[in-house]
Design a protein around this motif. Structure first.
Motif, PDB file in Angstrom:
ATOM      1  N   GLY A 190       0.741  -1.514  -0.290  1.00  0.00           N
ATOM      2  CA  GLY A 190       0.419   0.101   0.160  1.00  0.00           C
ATOM      3  C   GLY A 190       0.684   1.264   0.438  1.00  0.00           C
ATOM      4  O   GLY A 190       1.637   2.140  -1.178  1.00  0.00           O
ATOM      5  N   THR A 191       0.803   1.589   1.304  1.00  0.00           N
ATOM      6  CA  THR A 191       1.520   2.884   0.927  1.00  0.00           C
ATOM      7  C   THR A 191       2.578   3.062   0.580  1.00  0.00           C
ATOM      8  O   THR A 191       3.013   3.896  -0.118  1.00  0.00           O
ATOM      9  N   ILE A 192       3.578   2.273   0.920  1.00  0.00           N
ATOM     10  CA  ILE A 192       4.932   2.714   0.440  1.00  0.00           C
ATOM     11  C   ILE A 192       4.385   2.487  -1.169  1.00  0.00           C
ATOM     12  O   ILE A 192       4.555   0.585  -1.792  1.00  0.00           O
ATOM     13  N   ILE A 193       5.736   2.805  -2.305  1.00  0.00           N
ATOM     14  CA  ILE A 193       5.340   2.794  -3.418  1.00  0.00           C
ATOM     15  C   ILE A 193       6.064   0.999  -3.393  1.00  0.00           C
ATOM     16  O   ILE A 193       7.120   0.848  -2.890  1.00  0.00           O
ATOM     17  N   GLY A 194       5.746   0.176  -5.209  1.00  0.00           N
ATOM     18  CA  GLY A 194       5.384  -0.971  -5.605  1.00  0.00           C
ATOM     19  C   GLY A 194       7.159  -1.262  -5.778  1.00  0.00           C
ATOM     20  O   GLY A 194       7.053  -0.207  -6.008  1.00  0.00           O
ATOM     21  N   LEU A 195       7.166  -2.306  -5.859  1.00  0.00           N
ATOM     22  CA  LEU A 195       8.687  -2.489  -6.437  1.00  0.00           C
ATOM     23  C   LEU A 195       8.292  -2.983  -7.531  1.00  0.00           C
ATOM     24  O   LEU A 195       9.331  -2.701  -8.811  1.00  0.00           O
ATOM     25  N   THR A 196       7.244  -4.118  -7.780  1.00  0.00           N
ATOM     26  CA  THR A 196       6.362  -4.020  -9.181  1.00  0.00           C
ATOM     27  C   THR A 196       5.299  -4.442  -8.699  1.00  0.00           C
ATOM     28  O   THR A 196       4.695  -4.158  -7.936  1.00  0.00           O
ATOM     29  N   SER A 197       4.440  -3.897 -10.158  1.00  0.00           N
ATOM     30  CA  SER A 197       3.154  -4.318 -10.438  1.00  0.00           C
ATOM     31  C   SER A 197       2.281  -4.851 -11.287  1.00  0.00           C
ATOM     32  O   SER A 197       3.201  -3.908 -12.361  1.00  0.00           O
ATOM     33  N   GLU A 250      10.590 -16.469 -21.655  1.00  0.00           N
ATOM     34  CA  GLU A 250      11.144 -16.077 -22.738  1.00  0.00           C
ATOM     35  C   GLU A 250      10.625 -15.433 -23.151  1.00  0.00           C
ATOM     36  O   GLU A 250      11.268 -14.244 -24.131  1.00  0.00           O
ATOM     37  N   HIS A 251       9.606 -14.348 -23.191  1.00  0.00           N
ATOM     38  CA  HIS A 251       9.762 -13.274 -23.950  1.00  0.00           C
ATOM     39  C   HIS A 251       9.489 -11.857 -23.151  1.00  0.00           C
ATOM     40  O   HIS A 251      10.333 -11.019 -23.711  1.00  0.00           O
ATOM     41  N   LEU A 252       8.865 -12.319 -22.162  1.00  0.00           N
ATOM     42  CA  LEU A 252       9.463 -10.454 -21.128  1.00  0.00           C
ATOM     43  C   LEU A 252      10.449 -10.046 -21.016  1.00  0.00           C
ATOM     44  O   LEU A 252      10.585  -8.761 -20.899  1.00  0.00           O
ATOM     45  N   PRO A 253      11.590 -10.883 -21.066  1.00  0.00           N
ATOM     46  CA  PRO A 253      12.800 -10.075 -20.789  1.00  0.00           C
ATOM     47  C   PRO A 253      13.283  -8.878 -21.953  1.00  0.00           C
ATOM     48  O   PRO A 253      14.337  -8.469 -22.177  1.00  0.00           O
ATOM     49  N   ARG A 254      12.957  -9.920 -23.124  1.00  0.00           N
ATOM     50  CA  ARG A 254      13.106  -9.219 -24.224  1.00  0.00           C
ATOM     51  C   ARG A 254      12.656  -7.788 -24.831  1.00  0.00           C
ATOM     52  O   ARG A 254      13.421  -7.188 -25.599  1.00  0.00           O
ATOM     53  N   GLU A 255      11.398  -7.389 -23.848  1.00  0.00           N
ATOM     54  CA  GLU A 255      11.119  -6.213 -23.845  1.00  0.00           C
ATOM     55  C   GLU A 255      10.761  -6.006 -22.933  1.00  0.00           C
ATOM     56  O   GLU A 255      10.238  -4.337 -22.802  1.00  0.00           O
ATOM     57  N   MET A 256      11.397  -5.968 -21.171  1.00  0.00           N
ATOM     58  CA  MET A 256      11.004  -4.801 -20.271  1.00  0.00           C
ATOM     59  C   MET A 256      12.630  -4.880 -19.984  1.00  0.00           C
ATOM     60  O   MET A 256      13.430  -5.376 -20.081  1.00  0.00           O
ATOM     61  N   ARG A 257      12.463  -3.378 -19.394  1.00  0.00           N
ATOM     62  CA  ARG A 257      14.070  -2.729 -19.181  1.00  0.00           C
ATOM     63  C   ARG A 257      13.916  -2.675 -17.882  1.00  0.00           C
ATOM     64  O   ARG A 257      12.799  -1.942 -17.367  1.00  0.00           O
ATOM     65  N   ARG A 258      14.445  -2.944 -16.396  1.00  0.00           N
ATOM     66  CA  ARG A 258      14.407  -2.563 -15.558  1.00  0.00           C
ATOM     67  C   ARG A 258      15.468  -1.608 -15.063  1.00  0.00           C
ATOM     68  O   ARG A 258      16.334  -1.838 -14.723  1.00  0.00           O
ATOM     69  N   LYS A 259      15.086  -0.623 -14.082  1.00  0.00           N
ATOM     70  CA  LYS A 259      16.665   0.369 -12.935  1.00  0.00           C
ATOM     71  C   LYS A 259      16.764  -0.711 -12.325  1.00  0.00           C
ATOM     72  O   LYS A 259      15.813  -1.028 -11.371  1.00  0.00           O
ATOM     73  N   SER A 260      17.405   0.138 -12.072  1.00  0.00           N
ATOM     74  CA  SER A 260      18.521  -0.799 -10.381  1.00  0.00           C
ATOM     75  C   SER A 260      17.944   0.308  -9.252  1.00  0.00           C
ATOM     76  O   SER A 260      18.607   1.434  -9.888  1.00  0.00           O
ATOM     77  N   ASP A 261      17.560   0.727  -8.033  1.00  0.00           N
ATOM     78  CA  ASP A 261      17.801   2.175  -7.322  1.00  0.00           C
ATOM     79  C   ASP A 261      17.724   1.614  -5.903  1.00  0.00           C
ATOM     80  O   ASP A 261      17.880   0.232  -5.803  1.00  0.00           O
ATOM     81  N   TYR A 262      17.499   2.314  -4.999  1.00  0.00           N
ATOM     82  CA  TYR A 262      17.881   1.661  -3.610  1.00  0.00           C
ATOM     83  C   TYR A 262      16.743   1.164  -3.353  1.00  0.00           C
ATOM     84  O   TYR A 262      16.801   0.278  -2.044  1.00  0.00           O
ATOM     85  N   TYR A 268      15.879  -8.093 -10.132  1.00  0.00           N
ATOM     86  CA  TYR A 268      15.490  -8.556  -8.911  1.00  0.00           C
ATOM     87  C   TYR A 268      14.020  -8.267  -9.827  1.00  0.00           C
ATOM     88  O   TYR A 268      13.269  -9.402  -9.740  1.00  0.00           O
ATOM     89  N   ARG A 269      13.801  -7.170 -10.249  1.00  0.00           N
ATOM     90  CA  ARG A 269      12.862  -6.172 -10.772  1.00  0.00           C
ATOM     91  C   ARG A 269      12.608  -7.236 -11.748  1.00  0.00           C
ATOM     92  O   ARG A 269      10.774  -7.789 -11.806  1.00  0.00           O
ATOM     93  N   LEU A 270      13.140  -7.628 -12.515  1.00  0.00           N
ATOM     94  CA  LEU A 270      12.840  -8.144 -13.804  1.00  0.00           C
ATOM     95  C   LEU A 270      11.656 -10.202 -13.037  1.00  0.00           C
ATOM     96  O   LEU A 270      10.609 -10.367 -13.926  1.00  0.00           O
ATOM     97  N   HIS A 271      13.095 -10.751 -12.389  1.00  0.00           N
ATOM     98  CA  HIS A 271      12.996 -11.928 -11.589  1.00  0.00           C
ATOM     99  C   HIS A 271      10.815 -11.717 -11.295  1.00  0.00           C
ATOM    100  O   HIS A 271      10.383 -12.233 -11.812  1.00  0.00           O
ATOM    101  N   VAL A 272      10.854 -10.491  -9.996  1.00  0.00           N
ATOM    102  CA  VAL A 272       9.134 -10.605  -9.812  1.00  0.00           C
ATOM    103  C   VAL A 272       8.285 -10.543 -10.409  1.00  0.00           C
ATOM    104  O   VAL A 272       7.418 -10.786 -10.504  1.00  0.00           O
ATOM    105  N   SER A 273       8.900  -9.545 -12.066  1.00  0.00           N
ATOM    106  CA  SER A 273       7.564  -9.413 -12.633  1.00  0.00           C
ATOM    107  C   SER A 273       7.174 -10.799 -14.001  1.00  0.00           C
ATOM    108  O   SER A 273       6.069 -10.750 -13.774  1.00  0.00           O
ATOM    109  N   LYS A 274       8.406 -11.611 -14.075  1.00  0.00           N
ATOM    110  CA  LYS A 274       7.859 -12.425 -14.718  1.00  0.00           C
ATOM    111  C   LYS A 274       6.848 -13.129 -13.206  1.00  0.00           C
ATOM    112  O   LYS A 274       5.742 -14.150 -14.032  1.00  0.00           O
TER     113      LYS A 274
END
Ligand code: FES
Ligand code: FES
Lengths: 292, 172
Positions: A190-197, A250-262, A268-274
């Motif tokens: 909720g309140t804290i911004i999500g890592l991924t949705s 197979e497909h998501l890593p080809r189109e998704m670019r995830r950034k690292s931050d604190y 990790y974000r890409l993994h969670v997205s999958k």
């Protein structure tokens, strides 16, 4: 926090004031995003235009002839209590409601306000992307509808004319055997911004994915977007864990670019997205065939 | 800067705990500051100032609202309820239950917890809440002393008490 406030008589008056005083005037609805922004010094408006008096006209959820209209000043609480969240096809809104902010924020935050933030953390933008929603705008030169992806042009950037206000969000009731799911991962839900949705709209026929819309908080831009490649790969795939997961991996890593931050690394974000995408597609698919 | 910025005051009329107030407030004044500084209602606490901690919770027209995010101007013509309004004569069942289970440690978060619980039990009228209902209603409230489990316990005790009282009332 130093600003003057304008209380408009009606929508037209609000638009005219915003138009005359652009870019120094900013509309305020629930204020749950805006007030912290101003306090943090990220925004220094000279005028706030208080929309709270227009709530009577712009707070509604109507479902008519296969079209859903949600008024811009509908609060998240009102959305959660509306007929929409009870519909099989829109169970994704129930998921979203449960993880949106907290009990008090939900009674202030509005649908139009969430869209208007134009950030990746705006859950409704993700959901509306999956539904191909259109956003109603009203300004000094009249009103019009734009695709949500066109409107949310970049981080904190709305492609709209000075003086234009968001009045409603419109989308279709999906065909039968369709449903939605929304999943968000964060440290404090909720309140804290999500890592991924992720939001998914899935149509199922004979145990196979006939159609799918898959939206994320970020795909290749800094605002919510759709994973079109993955969607294409998923069509015709049986609604089974390994099959769906395999296509996404197979497909998501080809189109998704995830950034690292604190908060988390890009990897990790890409993994969670999958993982979340697989769960969202399967959940929406099961709901589509009446399996909650 | 527009002319007179920071000087102008806006006339606002609102009800707080049943009492009507006619005030002149700054355009940027938060409901939280009006309550604390102008009206002396100090149960409302200034915690995070961004809707994340629940220390400032009040009820506005039946909605649970963080008063740090609402401008006083936005509360014009509306009805505000704080802890003072629900316990003017004696402690509310929620407060008694919180004391009973020793929930307050430092106490800073407690007024917000009382208001969130009041909203659940008395405004929404859920007198038979599940643990999840309570956690959901209290999802705004942060307690750095970590009394969360005791809050759930207390709210359920208060609900029971209110249910019993209601049953008695119905029999009279
Ligand atoms: S001070 Fe308002 S929620 Fe923290
Ligand atoms: S009792 Fe100390 S913060 Fe809750």
């Amino acid at each position: 926090m130093l600003f003057d406030i304008y209380i408009p008589r009606d929508l037209v008056d609000a638009s005219e004031f915003l138009y005359r005083n652009a870019p120094d005037a900013v509309p305020i609805a629930g204020g749950t995003d805006l007030i912290p922004m101003i306090r943090d010094g990220k925004l220094r408006p000279k005028y706030l235009v208080d929309l709270s008096g227009l709530k009577g006209r712009l707070s509604y959820v109507s479902i008519d002839s296969g079209v859903v209209r949600v008024g811009a000043l509908t609060t998240i609480n009102a959305l959660g209590a509306s007929a929409l969240t009870g519909m099989e096809a829109f169970l994704g809104f129930r998921d979203l409601y449960r993880t949106f902010g907290n009990a008090a924020v939900r009674s202030l935050a509005t649908v139009g306000g969430n869209v208007g933030t134009a950030v990746s953390a705006a859950d409704l933008i993700v959901m509306f992307n999956a539904l191909d929603a259109k956003v109603g705008l009203s300004g000094v030169k009249g009103s019009r509808y734009v695709d949500i992806r066109e409107l949310v042009a970049g981080k904190r950037l709305l492609a709209k004319e000075p003086g234009e206000l968001i009045t409603e969000v419109v989308f279709n009731v999906p065909p039968k055997n369709s449903s939605t799911a929304f999943i968000k991962l964060g440290y404090r839900e909720g309140t804290i911004i999500g890592l991924t949705s992720v939001a998914a709209l899935v149509t199922v026929r004979d145990g196979v994915i006939e159609d799918v819309k898959l939206a994320f908080d970020r795909v290749d831009r800094r605002v919510p977007g759709r994973a079109y490649l993955t969607e294409k790969g998923l069509k015709g795939v049986p609604l089974r864990d390994e099959a769906v997961g395999g296509v996404i991996n197979e497909h998501l890593p080809r189109e998704m670019r995830r950034k690292s931050d604190y908060r988390a690394s890009g990897a990790y974000r890409l993994h969670v997205s999958k993982v979340l995408a697989r769960r969202a597609v399967l959940t929406a698919g099961r709901r589509a065939v009446g399996g909650g | 800067m527009p002319e007179g910025l920071g000087v102008r005051e806006v006339p606002v009329e609102l009800r707080v705990n049943g009492v009507k107030h006619v005030l002149r407030v700054k355009p940027y004044e938060r409901l939280l500051d009006t309550l604390r500084r102008r009206l002396g209602i100090t149960s409302v606490k200034d915690g995070c100032g961004r809707g994340e901690c629940g220390a400032c919770l009040v009820i506005v027209d039946g909605e649970l609202v963080p008063s740090c995010l609402m401008l006083t101007v936005q509360a014009r013509g509306r009805d505000v309820v704080t802890v003072e309004g629900i316990s003017s004569r004696s402690l509310h069942s929620i407060q008694e239950a919180l004391i009973k289970v020793n929930a307050p440690q430092c106490g800073f978060c407690i007024p917000g917890v009382v208001i969130a619980a009041y909203w659940l039990l008395e405004v929404k009228g859920n007198l038979n809440p599940s643990d999840d209902d309570v956690r959901e209603a209290l999802s705004t409230n942060l307690c750095r002393c970590g009394s969360y489990h005791r809050f759930v316990k207390a709210v359920k005790i208060a609900a029971e008490e209110l249910r019993a009282r209601k049953a008695l009332g119905a029999r009279d």
